[in-house]
Design a protein around this motif. Structure first.
Motif, short mmCIF file in Angstrom:
data_model
loop_
_atom_site.label_atom_id
_atom_site.label_comp_id
_atom_site.label_asym_id
_atom_site.label_seq_id
_atom_site.Cartn_x
_atom_site.Cartn_y
_atom_site.Cartn_z
N THR A 1 -7.90 -34.38 -72.42
CA THR A 1 -8.11 -34.81 -70.94
C THR A 1 -7.47 -36.11 -70.54
O THR A 1 -7.11 -36.53 -69.26
CB THR A 1 -9.63 -35.20 -70.67
N THR A 2 -6.87 -36.85 -71.70
CA THR A 2 -5.95 -38.00 -71.42
C THR A 2 -5.03 -37.89 -72.38
O THR A 2 -5.16 -37.21 -73.64
CB THR A 2 -6.84 -39.21 -71.59
N PHE A 3 -4.00 -38.69 -72.39
CA PHE A 3 -2.74 -38.51 -73.33
C PHE A 3 -3.35 -39.49 -74.56
O PHE A 3 -2.89 -39.00 -75.78
CB PHE A 3 -1.56 -39.55 -72.49
N GLU A 4 -4.17 -40.47 -74.39
CA GLU A 4 -4.88 -41.03 -75.66
C GLU A 4 -5.45 -40.13 -76.40
O GLU A 4 -5.51 -40.33 -77.59
CB GLU A 4 -5.60 -42.31 -75.18
N GLU A 5 -6.26 -39.13 -75.73
CA GLU A 5 -7.09 -38.27 -76.56
C GLU A 5 -6.14 -37.20 -77.39
O GLU A 5 -6.53 -36.83 -78.57
CB GLU A 5 -7.91 -37.51 -75.50
N TYR A 6 -4.85 -36.96 -76.94
CA TYR A 6 -3.98 -36.33 -77.31
C TYR A 6 -3.43 -36.99 -78.60
O TYR A 6 -3.37 -36.31 -79.74
CB TYR A 6 -2.80 -36.02 -76.28
N LEU A 7 -3.01 -38.27 -78.49
CA LEU A 7 -2.84 -39.03 -79.52
C LEU A 7 -3.56 -38.94 -80.83
O LEU A 7 -3.47 -38.93 -81.97
CB LEU A 7 -2.47 -40.32 -79.18
N ALA A 8 -4.93 -39.30 -80.25
CA ALA A 8 -5.78 -39.43 -81.45
C ALA A 8 -6.31 -38.06 -81.98
O ALA A 8 -6.78 -38.20 -83.20
CB ALA A 8 -7.33 -39.78 -80.49
N ALA A 9 -5.99 -37.05 -81.34
CA ALA A 9 -6.17 -35.63 -82.20
C ALA A 9 -5.10 -35.39 -82.97
O ALA A 9 -5.25 -34.40 -84.13
CB ALA A 9 -5.94 -34.45 -81.14
N ALA B 1 1.25 -32.77 -67.79
CA ALA B 1 0.46 -31.60 -68.09
C ALA B 1 -1.03 -31.90 -68.09
O ALA B 1 -1.89 -31.21 -67.54
CB ALA B 1 0.91 -30.74 -69.21
N ILE B 2 -1.36 -33.15 -69.05
CA ILE B 2 -2.72 -33.40 -69.09
C ILE B 2 -3.02 -34.17 -67.72
O ILE B 2 -4.20 -33.69 -67.28
CB ILE B 2 -2.71 -34.59 -70.35
N ALA B 3 -2.22 -34.98 -67.18
CA ALA B 3 -2.62 -35.67 -65.90
C ALA B 3 -3.31 -34.82 -64.84
O ALA B 3 -3.81 -34.94 -63.91
CB ALA B 3 -1.62 -36.69 -65.50
N GLU B 4 -2.04 -33.71 -64.75
CA GLU B 4 -2.42 -32.75 -63.65
C GLU B 4 -3.07 -31.55 -64.00
O GLU B 4 -3.52 -30.61 -63.01
CB GLU B 4 -1.00 -32.26 -63.34
N GLY B 5 -3.99 -31.42 -65.03
CA GLY B 5 -5.02 -30.57 -65.19
C GLY B 5 -4.32 -29.18 -65.67
O GLY B 5 -4.99 -28.28 -65.27
N ARG B 6 -3.17 -29.17 -66.34
CA ARG B 6 -2.59 -27.83 -66.39
C ARG B 6 -3.28 -27.13 -67.68
O ARG B 6 -3.67 -27.82 -68.51
CB ARG B 6 -0.91 -28.14 -66.66
N ARG B 7 -2.94 -25.87 -67.87
CA ARG B 7 -3.67 -25.15 -68.95
C ARG B 7 -2.74 -25.01 -70.13
O ARG B 7 -2.80 -25.08 -71.20
CB ARG B 7 -3.94 -23.81 -68.32
#
Length: 324
Positions: free
Chosen positions: A178-186, A310-316
């Motif tokens: 849901t956020t770029f930070e969450e992507y980094l944390a994963a 893609a994350i900010a715009e809610g893309r799949r």
């Protein structure tokens, strides 16, 4: 049902064409096909079989003629020998084909209404493609590109003697954050460290990113940068683009196309063409000043920006294509 084959997509009403596509892939839409047709790619010529049930449009696709150098992947002495022979015999190891698809993006352009017998409709499309190949004296006919969950009507192809050939691998990235930070944390720490280091490297080199929704006015600069990436490529080099391609991507697609720019101060040192495919984003082509990219990591930072968008715009998903 009957098929009429048009020589330009502009010969058909865009609203009626897109009604059949509905929320389907961008590459099947009238505006995308119009942009490709007007882009003057290689020696391509385009044809559009349209399937009618009385006056109702119930199917359509895009076919194109293209010449392909069969030494596409040759290197060294073999490549040099072929180039020497071609000086005396220009057609040496060049294949002429009709392809059902689109030159510069992956995916099938076949659209059939769910209201019809789709196997019968596909059969009529194949007939139209084979008639065109005979008319143009072309001996190779290719239907592309299908994924593992391809629709059942494709069974018509092997039933008529077509052979399945695997393409280069395609890469799709599912967006689960849901956020770029969450992507980094994963990420595992070693990859997160590398990504953050590349971002710092880009900033320290004086780089910054910009996004342009209107970019036809810089099409000549994009062509120069794209040519550098084309000359640098090792895996795949086929379609040759000009500034007209980037101009038409902007003019015809409007809000469904944009470019991410990597700037060195105010100088354009890299770009990534980004298409809006509804639920997904398609980064289609990039161009680079390689000296700047090597010292700044511009290439990676442009792709990080695609993930952020893609994350900010809610893309799949992000469809990264082949050789990525």
């Amino acid at each position: 049902m009957i098929v009429r084959t048009l020589s330009s997509v502009d010969a058909f009403d865009s609203r009626r064409w897109n009604e059949l596509v509905s929320r389907g892939p961008l590459i099947c839409r009238h505006e995308y096909l119009a942009a490709i047709e007007k882009s003057e790619i290689n020696d391509c010529r385009y044809f559009y079989p349209v399937l009618f049930d009385e006056d109702e449009i119930v199917g359509h696709t895009c076919l194109y003629f293209i010449s392909t150098e069969l030494d596409l992947f040759a290197e060294g002495a073999a490549k040099h020998t072929i180039e020497l022979v071609r000086k005396m015999w220009p057609g040496f190891m060049i294949m002429h084909s009709i392809e059902c698809g689109t030159p510069v993006a992956l995916g099938s352009t076949i659209t059939l209404s769910p209201k019809i017998d789709q196997s019968k409709g596909m059969g009529l499309m194949i007939d139209a493609a084979e008639d065109l190949a005979r008319e143009l004296g072309v001996g190779v006919l290719l239907f592309r590109d299908f994924y593992d969950n391809a629709p059942g009507y494709l069974g018509e192809l092997p039933a008529r003697g077509y052979r399945q050939v695997e393409n280069l691998p395609s890469v799709r990235m599912e967006i689960r954050w849901t956020t770029f930070e969450e992507y980094l944390a994963a990420m595992r720490s070693q990859y997160r460290t590398k990504l953050l280091a590349q971002q710092r490297r880009f900033r320290n080199a004086g780089g910054r990113l910009d996004i342009l929704n209107d970019f036809s006015h810089i099409s000549a600069e994009l062509e120069v940068l794209w040519q550098r990436a084309y000359d640098h490529a090792k895996e795949y080099r086929r379609e040759v683009l000009t500034g007209r391609f980037f101009e038409q991507m902007d003019v015809c697609l409007g809000s469904r196309s944009r470019v991410i720019l990597a700037l060195d101060d105010d100088r354009i040192a890299g770009f990534l063409l980004l298409l809006d495919d509804g639920d997904g984003l398609i980064p289609l082509f990039c161009g680079l000043d390689y000296d700047f990219s090597v010292r700044s990591g511009a290439y990676f930072n442009m792709f990080y920006e695609v993930v952020r968008l893609a994350i900010a715009e809610g893309r799949r998903e992000i469809d990264l294509g082949i050789t990525t």
